[in-house]
Write a protein that holds these residues in place. Structure first.
Motif, PDB file in Angstrom:
ATOM      1  N   ALA A 155       0.582  26.977  44.044  1.00 47.48           N
ATOM      2  CA  ALA A 155       1.268  26.913  42.744  1.00 47.48           C
ATOM      3  C   ALA A 155       0.993  25.576  42.064  1.00 47.48           C
ATOM      4  O   ALA A 155       0.769  25.521  40.842  1.00 47.48           O
ATOM      5  CB  ALA A 155       2.767  27.120  42.927  1.00 47.48           C
ATOM      6  N   PHE A 159      -0.690  25.170  38.427  1.00 48.81           N
ATOM      7  CA  PHE A 159       0.075  24.499  37.376  1.00 48.81           C
ATOM      8  C   PHE A 159      -0.662  23.269  36.854  1.00 48.81           C
ATOM      9  O   PHE A 159      -0.675  23.008  35.652  1.00 48.81           O
ATOM     10  CB  PHE A 159       1.448  24.098  37.892  1.00 48.81           C
ATOM     11  CG  PHE A 159       2.315  23.448  36.853  1.00 48.81           C
ATOM     12  CD1 PHE A 159       2.981  24.226  35.914  1.00 48.81           C
ATOM     13  CD2 PHE A 159       2.448  22.070  36.785  1.00 48.81           C
ATOM     14  CE1 PHE A 159       3.769  23.634  34.929  1.00 48.81           C
ATOM     15  CE2 PHE A 159       3.223  21.471  35.815  1.00 48.81           C
ATOM     16  CZ  PHE A 159       3.890  22.259  34.887  1.00 48.81           C
ATOM     17  N   THR A 160      -1.281  22.523  37.743  1.00 47.42           N
ATOM     18  CA  THR A 160      -1.982  21.312  37.319  1.00 47.42           C
ATOM     19  C   THR A 160      -3.189  21.653  36.449  1.00 47.42           C
ATOM     20  O   THR A 160      -3.468  20.967  35.460  1.00 47.42           O
ATOM     21  CB  THR A 160      -2.432  20.499  38.542  1.00 47.42           C
ATOM     22  OG1 THR A 160      -1.310  20.281  39.397  1.00 47.42           O
ATOM     23  CG2 THR A 160      -3.004  19.154  38.127  1.00 47.42           C
ATOM     24  N   PHE A 163      -1.811  22.404  33.153  1.00 46.91           N
ATOM     25  CA  PHE A 163      -1.374  21.167  32.508  1.00 46.91           C
ATOM     26  C   PHE A 163      -2.561  20.406  31.923  1.00 46.91           C
ATOM     27  O   PHE A 163      -2.470  19.869  30.813  1.00 46.91           O
ATOM     28  CB  PHE A 163      -0.630  20.282  33.516  1.00 46.91           C
ATOM     29  CG  PHE A 163      -0.165  18.979  32.943  1.00 46.91           C
ATOM     30  CD1 PHE A 163       1.039  18.890  32.273  1.00 46.91           C
ATOM     31  CD2 PHE A 163      -0.943  17.824  33.035  1.00 46.91           C
ATOM     32  CE1 PHE A 163       1.466  17.694  31.725  1.00 46.91           C
ATOM     33  CE2 PHE A 163      -0.534  16.624  32.498  1.00 46.91           C
ATOM     34  CZ  PHE A 163       0.677  16.559  31.836  1.00 46.91           C
ATOM     35  N   LEU A 179       2.140  25.167  28.427  1.00 47.62           N
ATOM     36  CA  LEU A 179       2.964  24.770  29.567  1.00 47.62           C
ATOM     37  C   LEU A 179       3.860  25.919  30.021  1.00 47.62           C
ATOM     38  O   LEU A 179       4.000  26.175  31.230  1.00 47.62           O
ATOM     39  CB  LEU A 179       3.815  23.559  29.193  1.00 47.62           C
ATOM     40  CG  LEU A 179       4.548  22.865  30.351  1.00 47.62           C
ATOM     41  CD1 LEU A 179       3.551  22.187  31.274  1.00 47.62           C
ATOM     42  CD2 LEU A 179       5.544  21.840  29.814  1.00 47.62           C
ATOM     43  N   GLY A 182       1.938  28.266  31.977  1.00 44.56           N
ATOM     44  CA  GLY A 182       1.725  27.761  33.330  1.00 44.56           C
ATOM     45  C   GLY A 182       2.906  28.056  34.236  1.00 44.56           C
ATOM     46  O   GLY A 182       2.733  28.467  35.390  1.00 44.56           O
ATOM     47  N   PHE A 183       4.120  27.862  33.713  1.00 47.20           N
ATOM     48  CA  PHE A 183       5.307  28.181  34.505  1.00 47.20           C
ATOM     49  C   PHE A 183       5.388  29.677  34.801  1.00 47.20           C
ATOM     50  O   PHE A 183       5.830  30.081  35.882  1.00 47.20           O
ATOM     51  CB  PHE A 183       6.568  27.719  33.783  1.00 47.20           C
ATOM     52  CG  PHE A 183       6.869  26.254  33.965  1.00 47.20           C
ATOM     53  CD1 PHE A 183       7.219  25.763  35.206  1.00 47.20           C
ATOM     54  CD2 PHE A 183       6.789  25.372  32.894  1.00 47.20           C
ATOM     55  CE1 PHE A 183       7.499  24.413  35.393  1.00 47.20           C
ATOM     56  CE2 PHE A 183       7.073  24.022  33.070  1.00 47.20           C
ATOM     57  CZ  PHE A 183       7.415  23.537  34.318  1.00 47.20           C
ATOM     58  N   ILE A 186       2.923  30.444  37.721  1.00 49.47           N
ATOM     59  CA  ILE A 186       3.345  30.037  39.066  1.00 49.47           C
ATOM     60  C   ILE A 186       4.654  30.705  39.477  1.00 49.47           C
ATOM     61  O   ILE A 186       5.021  30.656  40.659  1.00 49.47           O
ATOM     62  CB  ILE A 186       3.452  28.509  39.199  1.00 49.47           C
ATOM     63  CG1 ILE A 186       4.559  27.929  38.323  1.00 49.47           C
ATOM     64  CG2 ILE A 186       2.132  27.849  38.891  1.00 49.47           C
ATOM     65  CD1 ILE A 186       4.805  26.450  38.573  1.00 49.47           C
ATOM     66  N   TYR A 193      10.306  29.418  39.485  1.00 49.33           N
ATOM     67  CA  TYR A 193       9.726  28.802  38.290  1.00 49.33           C
ATOM     68  C   TYR A 193       9.768  29.723  37.069  1.00 49.33           C
ATOM     69  O   TYR A 193       9.323  29.345  35.988  1.00 49.33           O
ATOM     70  CB  TYR A 193       8.296  28.358  38.577  1.00 49.33           C
ATOM     71  CG  TYR A 193       8.253  27.176  39.506  1.00 49.33           C
ATOM     72  CD1 TYR A 193       8.501  25.888  39.044  1.00 49.33           C
ATOM     73  CD2 TYR A 193       8.013  27.336  40.870  1.00 49.33           C
ATOM     74  CE1 TYR A 193       8.510  24.803  39.902  1.00 49.33           C
ATOM     75  CE2 TYR A 193       8.011  26.258  41.735  1.00 49.33           C
ATOM     76  CZ  TYR A 193       8.260  24.996  41.251  1.00 49.33           C
ATOM     77  OH  TYR A 193       8.277  23.919  42.101  1.00 49.33           O
ATOM     78  N   ALA A 373       7.520  18.486  31.186  1.00 47.07           N
ATOM     79  CA  ALA A 373       6.949  19.152  32.359  1.00 47.07           C
ATOM     80  C   ALA A 373       7.775  18.868  33.612  1.00 47.07           C
ATOM     81  O   ALA A 373       8.059  19.776  34.409  1.00 47.07           O
ATOM     82  CB  ALA A 373       5.504  18.709  32.565  1.00 47.07           C
ATOM     83  N   LEU A 377       9.966  21.459  35.992  1.00 49.46           N
ATOM     84  CA  LEU A 377       9.770  21.603  37.433  1.00 49.46           C
ATOM     85  C   LEU A 377      11.074  21.384  38.187  1.00 49.46           C
ATOM     86  O   LEU A 377      11.395  22.127  39.130  1.00 49.46           O
ATOM     87  CB  LEU A 377       8.705  20.617  37.910  1.00 49.46           C
ATOM     88  CG  LEU A 377       7.273  20.906  37.418  1.00 49.46           C
ATOM     89  CD1 LEU A 377       6.367  19.709  37.659  1.00 49.46           C
ATOM     90  CD2 LEU A 377       6.709  22.144  38.102  1.00 49.46           C
TER      91      LEU A 377
END
Length: 580
Positions: A155, A159-160, A163, A179, A182-183, A186, A193, A373, A377
């Motif tokens: 994950a 996510f990175t 980002f 972003l 991305g959440f 994951i 998330y 971000a 998280l």
């Protein structure tokens, strides 16, 4: 226009473009490239021959592996059971079909890729190379890479990467849209998330409405962006489902509450296999977390308080070297961990001392994006560790954030001309020093393969018991169908199609009736099975352990493990016939 000249120019552009881009990258970022290469080699050195010392992780990790290998036959798992992680395993299985090798290949790749991506993440938030490289090294040798199971590591990788894409977005509001996506991605790896996805998506949506209201006009590109995000999100949810829609959170709460309950009461029960009875004795017929709170708020909050204490401890421990499980020198491990603690404390005090310079040098726009971000998280992490349990794999992303925040603040505390060494010779020297200092998990703290400062102890008797059990069973060369009773969770997946697991949780009758109904012909005797509430008071099972021959079983000791194997004598005799 001379079309002949134009075609020739286009042909020349196509022929030199890839080479020009590579050369341009070398010219613009040669130091980064050097550090990137050394980090890759350091990760490879750390994980080389990991299969000789690490164990097969059963239960969750093996379930993900099995789901990935059999993806085309059985389809995607439920949304709360990491469908994207199983897809990752599926693609890896195309490269390595052997499930044992696949298990270790996944571990090696995740260590390599997350380390490299973490370096890129640090560079994307403007941490200079000379700080990004050692921070990535500390991340590499930390306990983050030794946690199990590993979907959170995957994950973090996904996510990175998202980002990095979001931080480069040209439109200001695009960052929040990317972003939130991305959440969402994951959340199909770690379901908690999904909460920050909803929060940031709503923030992005209301920001869009606010912009229209104030500007009294609307951009077609902005409409296209929010429409794409909305449709993509709905498509994912429609196909895969709601990651928070199942009962996994209740299942996880019960197991981890049982861990605390066993510790409070100094019980001999195994929490992972006896959680149903433990939770029922405390919370009665509660069927979800909110009902558990209403039934017994005292023990519910005692659970949260215990989790908070363990959260503080585990959050610190995961940051530092932890190679005890690989039989490294405990003294050297503690010395290195203490050195890391001293370095971290020194960095914290330096940042506090330079706080005015830090506040002045922070990039407001970048800092705002980072804060959004990080808050997203933490919205997922904090409730999970308090309500469920602060297991190490829940803290992977948080631990990584601590490294990143420390590097980002340290970067802002330093003048631009300090520690800004960009010569290739210096980068190569630093990279080589760190590469030599990276340990190899199969050998120890070794500079070269045969030059170890502190070699690991190779004589530890109980290393990798699951893998040794699998190897022992494979050595029997059994070709007939095997119904294997075991409580460890997934040996059969590594043994072949003729093996079928009979779970300990399936027993509701006397053992003799259960064994006959399930046609059990092999049993792995382990602490978890013997202490399971379904077996601990069963007289038939006790008699079987005392006199296995009377039931037609042979007792085999599995070398260098605490496990024993009860095998039907007929299977054992037939295995000798098949053996070469």
């Amino acid at each position: 226009m001379n079309w002949t000249i134009l075609r020739q120019k286009l042909r020349n552009v196509r022929s030199i473009a890839p080479r020009s881009r590579i050369l341009q990258f070398f010219k613009q970022h040669p130091v980064d490239f050097i550090y990137f290469i050394f980090l890759g080699f350091a990760a490879l050195k750390l994980m080389f021959a990991i299969e000789t010392v690490a164990d097969i992780q059963l239960h969750d990790e093996t379930y993900y592996l099995y789901s990935g290998v059999n993806l085309l036959q059985e389809g995607l798992p439920e949304p709360e059971w990491a469908p994207f992680y199983t897809i990752w395993y599926y693609f890896l299985s195309l490269i390595e079909p052997n499930p044992i090798k696949l298990h270790f290949l996944n571990h090696q790749l995740l260590v390599l890729l997350t380390t490299l991506v973490f370096y890129l993440f640090l560079r994307s938030i403007k941490v200079r190379p000379i700080l990004a490289f050692p921070t990535s090294y500390l991340y590499l040798v930390s306990g983050i890479h030794q946690v199990n199971p590993r979907p959170t590591n995957f994950a973090f990788l996904i996510f990175t990467l998202v980002f990095l894409l979001a931080i480069k977005a040209r439109a200001k509001d695009s960052y929040y849209g990317i972003l939130s996506l991305g959440f969402l991605l994951i959340s199909f790896i770690r379901p908690e998330y999904f909460v920050p996805f909803c929060a940031i998506f709503l923030f992005y949506f209301f920001h869009f409405i606010k912009t229209i209201w104030i500007a009294k006009r609307v951009s077609l590109r902005a409409i296209a962006r929010i429409s794409f995000l909305t449709l993509t999100s709905l498509l994912f949810i429609a196909i895969l489902g709601n990651p928070l829609g199942g009962d996994r959170s209740w299942w996880a709460f019960r197991q981890h509450f049982s861990v605390n309950w066993v510790e409070w009461n100094q019980s001999d029960l195994i929490p992972w296999t006896n959680y149903v009875e433990i939770v029922k004795s405390v919370f009665g017929d509660a069927e979800n977390i909110s009902e558990a709170l209403s039934v017994n708020p005292t023990l519910f909050f005692a659970h949260i308080l215990t989790n908070f204490k363990n959260y503080i401890i585990n959050s610190i421990e995961i940051l530092f070297v932890d190679f005890d499980r690989y039989q490294f020198s405990p003294l050297l491990n503690r010395a290195i961990a203490c050195l890391e603690v001293i370095v971290l404390i020194a960095v914290i005090f330096y940042i506090i001392k330079q706080r005015k310079i830090v506040a002045k040098n922070l990039d407001p726009s970048l800092t705002k994006k980072l804060v959004i971000a990080i808050l997203g998280l933490l919205i997922a992490i904090i409730p999970s560790v308090l309500l469920v349990y602060p297991r190490e794999h829940y803290l992977v992303i948080q631990g990584t954030l601590i490294f990143a925040i420390a590097a980002y603040l340290l970067e802002s505390s330093l003048p631009k001309h300090r520690l800004n060494y960009r010569t290739l010779k210096f980068a190569c020297a630093i990279g080589l020093i760190f590469l030599l200092l990276v340990p190899n998990l199969s050998r120890g703290w070794c500079i070269f393969p045969n030059a170890c400062i502190a070699p690991r102890n190779p004589n530890t008797p109980l290393i990798a018991p699951n893998l040794k059990t699998i190897q022992f069973l494979k050595s029997l060369n059994i070709k007939e169908p095997v119904n294997l009773l075991e409580a460890e969770g997934g040996f059969h997946i590594y043994l072949g199609d003729n093996y079928n697991r009979v779970g300990e949780y399936l027993k509701y009758d006397r053992f003799s009736e259960f064994a006959q109904k399930r046609q059990i012909n092999a049993i792995i005797l382990s602490h978890d099975l013997v202490k399971h509430h379904n077996f601990i008071d069963d007289e038939d099972f006790k008699e079987l352990m005392q006199k296995p021959e009377a039931f037609g079983y042979s007792l085999l000791i599995i070398p260098r493990t605490e496990f024993q194997l009860l095998l039907k004598q007929r299977l054992l005799m037939n295995s000798f016939e098949f053996s070469p």
